[in-house]
Design a protein around this motif. Structure first.
Motif, mmCIF file in Angstrom:
data_model
loop_
_atom_site.group_PDB
_atom_site.id
_atom_site.type_symbol
_atom_site.label_atom_id
_atom_site.label_comp_id
_atom_site.label_asym_id
_atom_site.label_seq_id
_atom_site.Cartn_x
_atom_site.Cartn_y
_atom_site.Cartn_z
ATOM 1 N N MET A 128 28.193 19.455 21.246
ATOM 2 C CA MET A 128 28.022 18.693 20.010
ATOM 3 C C MET A 128 26.750 17.846 20.073
ATOM 4 S SD MET A 128 30.577 15.793 18.468
ATOM 5 C CE MET A 128 30.019 14.746 17.119
ATOM 6 N N ASN A 129 25.978 17.830 19.007
ATOM 7 C CA ASN A 129 24.781 16.999 18.969
ATOM 8 C C ASN A 129 25.143 15.529 19.018
ATOM 9 O OD1 ASN A 129 23.143 19.242 18.741
ATOM 10 N ND2 ASN A 129 23.309 19.264 16.503
ATOM 11 N N LYS A 130 24.245 14.738 19.582
ATOM 12 C CA LYS A 130 24.508 13.302 19.659
ATOM 13 C C LYS A 130 24.478 12.683 18.260
ATOM 14 C CE LYS A 130 22.924 12.441 24.362
ATOM 15 N NZ LYS A 130 22.075 11.594 25.214
ATOM 16 N N ILE A 131 25.300 11.672 18.071
ATOM 17 C CA ILE A 131 25.367 10.998 16.778
ATOM 18 C C ILE A 131 24.212 10.000 16.669
ATOM 19 C CG2 ILE A 131 26.734 9.446 15.336
ATOM 20 C CD1 ILE A 131 29.235 10.611 16.658
ATOM 21 N N PRO A 132 23.366 10.120 15.645
ATOM 22 C CA PRO A 132 22.283 9.143 15.486
ATOM 23 C C PRO A 132 22.842 7.769 15.130
ATOM 24 C CG PRO A 132 22.373 10.637 13.609
ATOM 25 C CD PRO A 132 23.363 11.150 14.609
ATOM 26 N N VAL A 133 22.237 6.754 15.710
ATOM 27 C CA VAL A 133 22.746 5.384 15.552
ATOM 28 C C VAL A 133 21.611 4.441 15.141
ATOM 29 C CG1 VAL A 133 23.621 3.392 16.845
ATOM 30 C CG2 VAL A 133 24.666 5.641 17.161
ATOM 31 N N ALA A 134 21.940 3.528 14.237
ATOM 32 C CA ALA A 134 21.030 2.441 13.887
ATOM 33 C C ALA A 134 21.718 1.119 14.183
ATOM 34 C CB ALA A 134 20.638 2.531 12.411
ATOM 35 N N ILE A 135 20.932 0.160 14.648
ATOM 36 C CA ILE A 135 21.473 -1.187 14.919
ATOM 37 C C ILE A 135 20.704 -2.175 14.058
ATOM 38 C CG2 ILE A 135 21.895 -2.954 16.645
ATOM 39 C CD1 ILE A 135 21.741 -0.750 18.787
ATOM 40 N N ILE A 136 21.442 -2.947 13.254
ATOM 41 C CA ILE A 136 20.793 -3.918 12.371
ATOM 42 C C ILE A 136 21.437 -5.284 12.588
ATOM 43 C CG2 ILE A 136 20.282 -4.543 9.979
ATOM 44 C CD1 ILE A 136 20.441 -1.586 9.253
ATOM 45 N N ASP A 137 20.621 -6.238 12.915
ATOM 46 C CA ASP A 137 21.108 -7.613 13.064
ATOM 47 C C ASP A 137 19.913 -8.546 12.903
ATOM 48 O OD1 ASP A 137 23.759 -9.104 14.230
ATOM 49 O OD2 ASP A 137 21.919 -10.189 14.712
ATOM 50 N N LYS A 138 20.178 -9.732 12.402
ATOM 51 C CA LYS A 138 19.080 -10.672 12.169
ATOM 52 C C LYS A 138 18.512 -11.235 13.473
ATOM 53 C CE LYS A 138 20.732 -12.101 7.608
ATOM 54 N NZ LYS A 138 21.317 -13.198 6.802
ATOM 55 N N GLU A 139 19.325 -11.160 14.544
ATOM 56 C CA GLU A 139 18.898 -11.759 15.810
ATOM 57 C C GLU A 139 18.586 -10.672 16.845
ATOM 58 O OE1 GLU A 139 21.768 -14.592 17.082
ATOM 59 O OE2 GLU A 139 21.730 -15.705 15.179
ATOM 60 N N GLU A 140 17.395 -10.760 17.417
ATOM 61 C CA GLU A 140 16.967 -9.767 18.405
ATOM 62 C C GLU A 140 17.908 -9.727 19.609
ATOM 63 O OE1 GLU A 140 14.514 -7.683 17.920
ATOM 64 O OE2 GLU A 140 14.790 -6.722 19.867
ATOM 65 N N LEU A 141 18.412 -10.900 19.997
ATOM 66 C CA LEU A 141 19.309 -10.970 21.155
ATOM 67 C C LEU A 141 20.569 -10.154 20.905
ATOM 68 C CD1 LEU A 141 19.814 -12.149 23.947
ATOM 69 C CD2 LEU A 141 20.865 -14.150 22.861
ATOM 70 N N ASN A 142 21.110 -10.240 19.691
ATOM 71 C CA ASN A 142 22.306 -9.456 19.364
ATOM 72 C C ASN A 142 22.017 -7.961 19.419
ATOM 73 O OD1 ASN A 142 23.994 -11.612 19.003
ATOM 74 N ND2 ASN A 142 23.656 -11.772 16.794
ATOM 75 N N ILE A 143 20.842 -7.583 18.917
ATOM 76 C CA ILE A 143 20.470 -6.157 18.942
ATOM 77 C C ILE A 143 20.458 -5.639 20.376
ATOM 78 C CG2 ILE A 143 18.590 -4.523 18.487
ATOM 79 C CD1 ILE A 143 17.875 -6.176 16.037
ATOM 80 N N LYS A 144 19.893 -6.439 21.270
ATOM 81 C CA LYS A 144 19.838 -6.021 22.683
ATOM 82 C C LYS A 144 21.236 -5.941 23.290
ATOM 83 C CE LYS A 144 15.166 -7.703 23.590
ATOM 84 N NZ LYS A 144 14.320 -8.683 24.282
ATOM 85 N N LYS A 145 22.108 -6.888 22.907
ATOM 86 C CA LYS A 145 23.489 -6.861 23.434
ATOM 87 C C LYS A 145 24.220 -5.616 22.958
ATOM 88 C CE LYS A 145 24.329 -11.860 23.893
ATOM 89 N NZ LYS A 145 25.079 -13.005 23.324
#
Length: 395
Positions: free
Chosen positions: A1-18
């Motif tokens: 199965m192909n990998k599921i594409p993912v997007a991460i959206i958050d106002k804070e860069e720290l949250n995105i990294k977490k």
């Protein structure tokens, strides 16, 4: 199965990294997009390609509610997982109502996420088919490569340049490809002004170097805008118009189309030899009119002229600017007068002069406004319309 594409959206860069770190151990996922802007969620929904979007805890449900309602049909292919610090019953109820795929308490556990992904697998299988369909829709527009779109109005003051600049940015946002605006209103062009740019070079400088001009040199004459588009502005001195021949314009036009996948041409309100020659080279023509009798009369005449020139009707998009104004004429009456449907109606709103005066395009300043949505709809129409079907409609 192909990998599921993912997007991460958050106002804070720290949250995105977490979030990114928490997803690292899931081999089925492929993180392809990270953003601190909620506007990117709207863009993903407009694209309607299968993707799993993690909306971080710094973004409240209220921040995305209107976007999800506007693009509710896209939620069949774009699956949104809301990450919340507190998953109350009220939040879950609202999320279900907005067709959000899942709500997870942040930070989430591996088991919770695995269960959520498992429920999405079948949905993404269907979404894969939808993506193929979407690619088929855009094939007609992209298979021949670079496209030239002229924005023209048969009457001055209709907001043509406003439409051209915002359309260019909307095209760039939706395709992620290079878009250049070529201002061929050599006497009174104001594309640079609308974008609050002070260009070092204009088309006059390009013509001055015409003998040695190549694509690399032409690219160096373009002025970039922070939105990602580039412009080739009209001369600052209107008298320099006389130095630019039709041949010069066509040569620049051809070369620009080779360096930029999408070229938006802002034309003056006249049928001069140069404009007619450019129309011959144009792939699509956006005719802009406003809700006043002289503008509608000129629009009807322009359509008759284009018919005589045998410009394909399916390549013409009618844009009614300042629609909804109570000026004693309705949209139905306009359509009966010109003998065809309005493709996009851009509503009248005070936000337009406000953004023009600020030099910030409305699709950037107020991306959720009805004005921005109508311009994004025009861009999508240009990207997905099938010429053959439009030809049948207008034949």
């Amino acid at each position: 199965m192909n990998k599921i594409p993912v997007a991460i959206i958050d106002k804070e860069e720290l949250n995105i990294k977490k979030i990114e770190k928490l997803l690292d151990n899931i081999s089925d996922l492929n993180i392809i997009h990270r953003s601190r802007s909620v506007n990117d969620l709207e863009i993903l929904l407009q694209e309607s390609s299968p993707i799993l979007v993690f909306v971080g805890p710094a973004i409240q449900l209220e921040d995305i509610g209107e976007i999800l309602q506007t693009y509710s049909s896209a939620l069949n292919t774009v699956k949104v997982i809301l990450l919340a610090k507190d998953t109350s019953a009220e939040l879950l109820r609202k999320a279900i109502k907005l067709n959000i795929h899942d709500v997870l308490e942040f930070p989430f556990t591996y088991d919770e996420l695995k269960e959520s992904i498992k429920r999405a697998e079948n949905l993404f299988a269907s979404a894969s088919l939808a993506r193929n369909s979407q690619e088929a829709k855009t094939k007609d527009f992209t298979k021949e490569g670079h496209k030239k779109i002229m924005v023209y109005s048969p009457k001055g003051g209709s907001g043509k340049s406003f439409i051209a600049t915002n359309l260019a940015i909307a095209l760039h946002n939706q395709t992620k490809k290079d878009v250049t605006v070529f201002d061929i209103n050599y006497q009174f062009g104001d594309i640079a002004l609308l974008l609050n740019l002070y260009p070092r070079h204009t088309v006059y400088d390009v013509v001055s170097a015409m003998d040695s001009l190549d694509k690399e040199m032409l690219n160096s004459f373009l002025t970039p805008h922070e939105s990602g588009i580039k412009i080739l502005p009209a001369p600052i001195d209107p008298s320099q118009d006389e130095s630019i021949s039709t041949g010069d314009t066509l040569k620049i036009l051809k070369m620009l189309a080779e360096v930029s996948p999408y070229l938006v041409i802002d034309a003056p309100s006249m049928f001069s030899d140069t404009i007619l020659s450019v129309i011959d080279e144009t792939d699509y023509l956006c005719l802009v009119a406003s809700m006043d009798v002289p503008s509608i009369k000129n629009l009807k005449i322009s359509l008759q002229v284009l018919d005589k020139l045998k410009f394909p009707r399916g390549k013409i998009f009618i844009v009614l600017n300042r629609a909804g104004s109570k000026v004693g004429i309705t949209l139905d009456e306009i359509e009966k007068t010109i003998g065809r449907k309005i493709d996009v109606a851009v509503p009248s709103h005070r936000i337009v002069p406000v953004t023009v005066n600020k030099g910030i395009p409305v699709v950037i300043d107020s991306p959720r406004s009805a004005v921005s949505k109508s311009i994004n709809r025009l861009a999508k129409l240009l990207l997905t319309s099938k010429l053959e079907q439009r030809e049948l409609i207008f034949s």
